[in-house]
Write an enzyme that holds these catalytic residues in place. Sequence first.
Site, PDB file in Angstrom:
ATOM      1  N   CYS A   1       0.814  -1.222   0.000  1.00 36.77           N
ATOM      2  CA  CYS A   1       0.000   0.000   0.000  1.00 36.77           C
ATOM      3  C   CYS A   1       0.847   1.272   0.000  1.00 36.77           C
ATOM      4  O   CYS A   1       0.324   2.349  -0.279  1.00 36.77           O
ATOM      5  CB  CYS A   1      -0.941   0.011   1.195  1.00 36.77           C
ATOM      6  SG  CYS A   1      -1.953  -1.457   1.298  1.00 36.77           S
TER       7      CYS A   1
ATOM      8  N   HIS B   1      -3.681   6.894   3.313  1.00 37.08           N
ATOM      9  CA  HIS B   1      -4.037   5.624   2.671  1.00 37.08           C
ATOM     10  C   HIS B   1      -5.450   5.233   3.105  1.00 37.08           C
ATOM     11  O   HIS B   1      -5.800   5.344   4.282  1.00 37.08           O
ATOM     12  CB  HIS B   1      -3.023   4.555   3.087  1.00 37.08           C
ATOM     13  CG  HIS B   1      -3.415   3.180   2.661  1.00 37.08           C
ATOM     14  ND1 HIS B   1      -3.831   2.897   1.374  1.00 37.08           N
ATOM     15  CD2 HIS B   1      -3.471   2.007   3.346  1.00 37.08           C
ATOM     16  CE1 HIS B   1      -4.120   1.611   1.291  1.00 37.08           C
ATOM     17  NE2 HIS B   1      -3.913   1.057   2.470  1.00 37.08           N
TER      18      HIS B   1
ATOM     19  N   ASN C   1     -10.102  -0.665  -0.017  1.00 38.43           N
ATOM     20  CA  ASN C   1      -8.649  -0.504   0.055  1.00 38.43           C
ATOM     21  C   ASN C   1      -8.053  -0.927  -1.297  1.00 38.43           C
ATOM     22  O   ASN C   1      -8.068  -2.107  -1.638  1.00 38.43           O
ATOM     23  CB  ASN C   1      -8.113  -1.381   1.195  1.00 38.43           C
ATOM     24  CG  ASN C   1      -6.609  -1.274   1.353  1.00 38.43           C
ATOM     25  OD1 ASN C   1      -5.920  -0.717   0.513  1.00 38.43           O
ATOM     26  ND2 ASN C   1      -6.105  -1.825   2.444  1.00 38.43           N
TER      27      ASN C   1
END
Length: 329
Positions: free
Chosen positions: A116, A256, A286
């Site tokens: 990520c 994020h 996500n």
Amino acid sequence: MKRPFAMLAATGHAVPKRVLRNDEFVGMGIDTSDEWIRERTGIRERHIAGEGETLTSISAEAARLAMKRAGVTASELDVIILGTASPDRLLPATAVEIQAALGATRAVAFDIDAACSGWLYGIQIAEGLLATGGYETILVIGGEQLSRIVNWKDRNTCVLFGDGAGATILKKSTKGRGILSAYMRSDGTLADLLHRPKGGCLAPVTPEIIADGSHLLTMAGREVFKNAVRSMADASDRALDGAKLSAADIDLMIPHQANIRIIEATAKHANIPMEKVYVNVDRFGNTSAASIPIALSEAQEQGLIKEGSTVMFVAFGAGFTWGSMVVRF
Ligand code: COA
């Protein structure tokens, strides 16, 4: 190198057409509910790649939009960096396939796997490459097809992730715009908390591995949650310290997008009110390396970032990897 040295000239994003809503999981035989997913994560829906939608095609679409917004042609690209944990093929890098799709014949192209944090790491690598003086225009993409590596029988993970790509053009700074501070960290001692246990060279894929799903993503959710909150809090402090700024100087925070509770905890620690935090986890889930550049592209489309705006980015992902940046636009 004296900062700001590199600026984020423009960003674009693209996501697959198909939207998968929370309430559709029940029909897929997964023991979950819209209410559970929304309360625990803030996610309502995510985009999932369909037939013909590849990491290469979605990333190239995001890249074309960023190039158009920056006024850059494919032949001007010196480097293409793709942050991804879900490449189209294990070899070669998907970045070279994107290079071919764009016709960016001069570009050096390679992938980085920082999960990520991939886009954020990629931007910081690109800044370093620009500082060598050997390159002028760099395309940094965060792109994922996580729907291909999640275990669709595991309710602990399959509800959390989505597909998409965001792409940013980096150039040398003008008018004091650009990266004011940047921070990156990793901790491989915690690698097993979020990983794909098998299917790599350590345990090449077998029919047994396919049958038990151990080549797919698995996660110790609660432990990852705690580490994400701790690391993103630390990273937000570092970003502000590095830029010699305080929370009040930040016009927008783009964290994020993994879980609304992690985002709220990070914003609270950084003393940034939620009105100044960009959130789209509800619509995309996500998307790992793609999450920050998709959010940045949307925030710019919505006019939330103006010339002179100061934006803080904070990332966290498998590895663990994490980091932050403060950028003046
Ligand atoms: N639907 C319904 N129940 C679910 C579920 C789902 N989709 N997923 C898990 N559960 C269950 C669990 O099995 C557990 O049941 P049990 O108590 O009977 O064992 C229960 O819900 C509670 O699990 P818990 O782990 O306490 O929930 P949580 O509040 O920690 O939320 C996550 C779970 C995964 C949402 C949360 O831990 C999280 O967001 N972690 C970080 C994930 C992340 O961001 N990863 C990527 C980082 S880049």
